[in-house]
Scaffold this motif. Structure first.
Motif, PDB file in Angstrom:
ATOM      1  N   ILE A  42       0.858  -1.117  -0.046  1.00 32.99           N
ATOM      2  CA  ILE A  42      -0.062   0.060  -0.116  1.00 32.99           C
ATOM      3  C   ILE A  42       0.889   1.285   0.033  1.00 32.99           C
ATOM      4  O   ILE A  42       1.759   1.509   0.826  1.00 32.99           O
ATOM      5  N   ASP A  44       1.355   5.472  -0.210  1.00 31.45           N
ATOM      6  CA  ASP A  44       0.692   6.656   0.078  1.00 31.45           C
ATOM      7  C   ASP A  44       1.298   8.162  -0.613  1.00 31.45           C
ATOM      8  O   ASP A  44       1.099   9.004  -0.228  1.00 31.45           O
ATOM      9  N   GLN A  45       2.171   7.556  -1.737  1.00 30.20           N
ATOM     10  CA  GLN A  45       3.089   8.460  -2.448  1.00 30.20           C
ATOM     11  C   GLN A  45       3.480   7.926  -3.528  1.00 30.20           C
ATOM     12  O   GLN A  45       3.529   6.559  -3.698  1.00 30.20           O
ATOM     13  N   TRP A  49       6.645   3.489  -6.156  1.00 36.18           N
ATOM     14  CA  TRP A  49       5.557   2.724  -6.848  1.00 36.18           C
ATOM     15  C   TRP A  49       5.922   2.049  -7.951  1.00 36.18           C
ATOM     16  O   TRP A  49       6.481   2.392  -8.772  1.00 36.18           O
ATOM     17  N   TRP A  57       3.576   2.519   2.145  1.00 35.14           N
ATOM     18  CA  TRP A  57       3.182   2.774   3.474  1.00 35.14           C
ATOM     19  C   TRP A  57       2.964   1.632   4.369  1.00 35.14           C
ATOM     20  O   TRP A  57       3.409   1.680   5.593  1.00 35.14           O
ATOM     21  N   LYS A  58       2.689   0.468   3.643  1.00 31.83           N
ATOM     22  CA  LYS A  58       2.365  -0.562   4.642  1.00 31.83           C
ATOM     23  C   LYS A  58       2.470  -1.753   3.665  1.00 31.83           C
ATOM     24  O   LYS A  58       2.009  -1.908   2.546  1.00 31.83           O
ATOM     25  N   VAL A  76      -6.441   4.423   9.328  1.00 25.88           N
ATOM     26  CA  VAL A  76      -5.707   4.953   8.347  1.00 25.88           C
ATOM     27  C   VAL A  76      -5.544   6.295   8.121  1.00 25.88           C
ATOM     28  O   VAL A  76      -6.815   6.889   7.927  1.00 25.88           O
ATOM     29  N   GLY A  79      -5.867  10.478   3.444  1.00 24.79           N
ATOM     30  CA  GLY A  79      -4.872  10.742   2.114  1.00 24.79           C
ATOM     31  C   GLY A  79      -5.121   9.919   0.822  1.00 24.79           C
ATOM     32  O   GLY A  79      -6.211   9.384   0.794  1.00 24.79           O
ATOM     33  N   LYS A  80      -4.261   9.868  -0.019  1.00 25.56           N
ATOM     34  CA  LYS A  80      -4.439   9.116  -1.222  1.00 25.56           C
ATOM     35  C   LYS A  80      -3.607   7.837  -1.092  1.00 25.56           C
ATOM     36  O   LYS A  80      -2.539   8.010  -0.737  1.00 25.56           O
ATOM     37  N   TYR A  81      -4.081   6.635  -1.272  1.00 26.82           N
ATOM     38  CA  TYR A  81      -3.552   5.437  -1.523  1.00 26.82           C
ATOM     39  C   TYR A  81      -3.659   4.535  -2.875  1.00 26.82           C
ATOM     40  O   TYR A  81      -4.703   4.773  -3.392  1.00 26.82           O
ATOM     41  N   SER A 126      -4.732   5.372  -7.449  1.00 22.56           N
ATOM     42  CA  SER A 126      -4.961   5.825  -6.018  1.00 22.56           C
ATOM     43  C   SER A 126      -6.480   6.086  -5.938  1.00 22.56           C
ATOM     44  O   SER A 126      -7.274   6.463  -7.001  1.00 22.56           O
ATOM     45  N   LYS A 128      -8.931   8.187  -2.673  1.00 24.87           N
ATOM     46  CA  LYS A 128      -8.964   8.808  -1.277  1.00 24.87           C
ATOM     47  C   LYS A 128      -9.374   8.299  -0.237  1.00 24.87           C
ATOM     48  O   LYS A 128     -10.385   7.537  -0.328  1.00 24.87           O
TER      49      LYS A 128
END
Length: 142
Positions: A42, A44-45, A49, A57-58, A76, A79-81, A126, A128
């Motif tokens: 996962i 978040d940025q 990627w 992130w995780k 959580v 934010g965007k994931y 992604s 939100k």
């Protein structure tokens, strides 16, 4: 009077901090078998990627039952994931690839984008995560 004020202050802080978190529901269906697990990254940025474990992130490992792998993550940060997954048949934590780098294990991305032009972007995959809400990621394996 002081104890009442302190209790009210404490309760206000708890409720305001809970507004900064949401829930992610991950559902991967139609796996080729119940053998192995689903490995999940996962992000978040965009950095790292879709493969860098260090930049994710995780990382989550989900068991498969009756052709479905499900996991719910709470608390959580909003934010965007974006999520990338693969079916790890031998449970070694690594996706198998052929000589040119194409995955031999079934894999998928959140939002199930087209793969015509290669790996989809973080933005395309992604979603939100909003405060107090569950964001569902239903991912199809390829």
């Amino acid at each position: 009077m002081k104890p009442v004020f302190l209790i009210l202050f404490f309760l206000m802080n708890i409720s305001s901090s809970q507004n900064n978190f949401g829930t992610i529901e991950i559902i991967i269906s139609e796996t080729s078998s119940d053998e192995g697990v689903i490995q999940v990254l996962i992000f978040d940025q965009e950095k790292g990627w879709p493969e860098s474990v260090e930049d994710a992130w995780k990382m989550v490992t989900i068991p498969i039952e009756n052709g479905i792998a499900k996991q719910t993550l709470t608390d959580v940060p909003i934010g965007k994931y974006a999520i990338t997954v693969f079916h790890d048949h031998d449970e070694d934590g690594e996706i198998r690839k052929n000589r040119i780098g194409y995955p031999l294990d079934n894999f998928g991305f959140s939002n199930n984008p087209s793969l015509v032009f290669g790996v989809p972007s973080f933005e395309k995959c992604s979603q939100k995560v909003k405060p107090g809400k569950a964001t569902r990621f239903e991912i199809e394996l390829r």
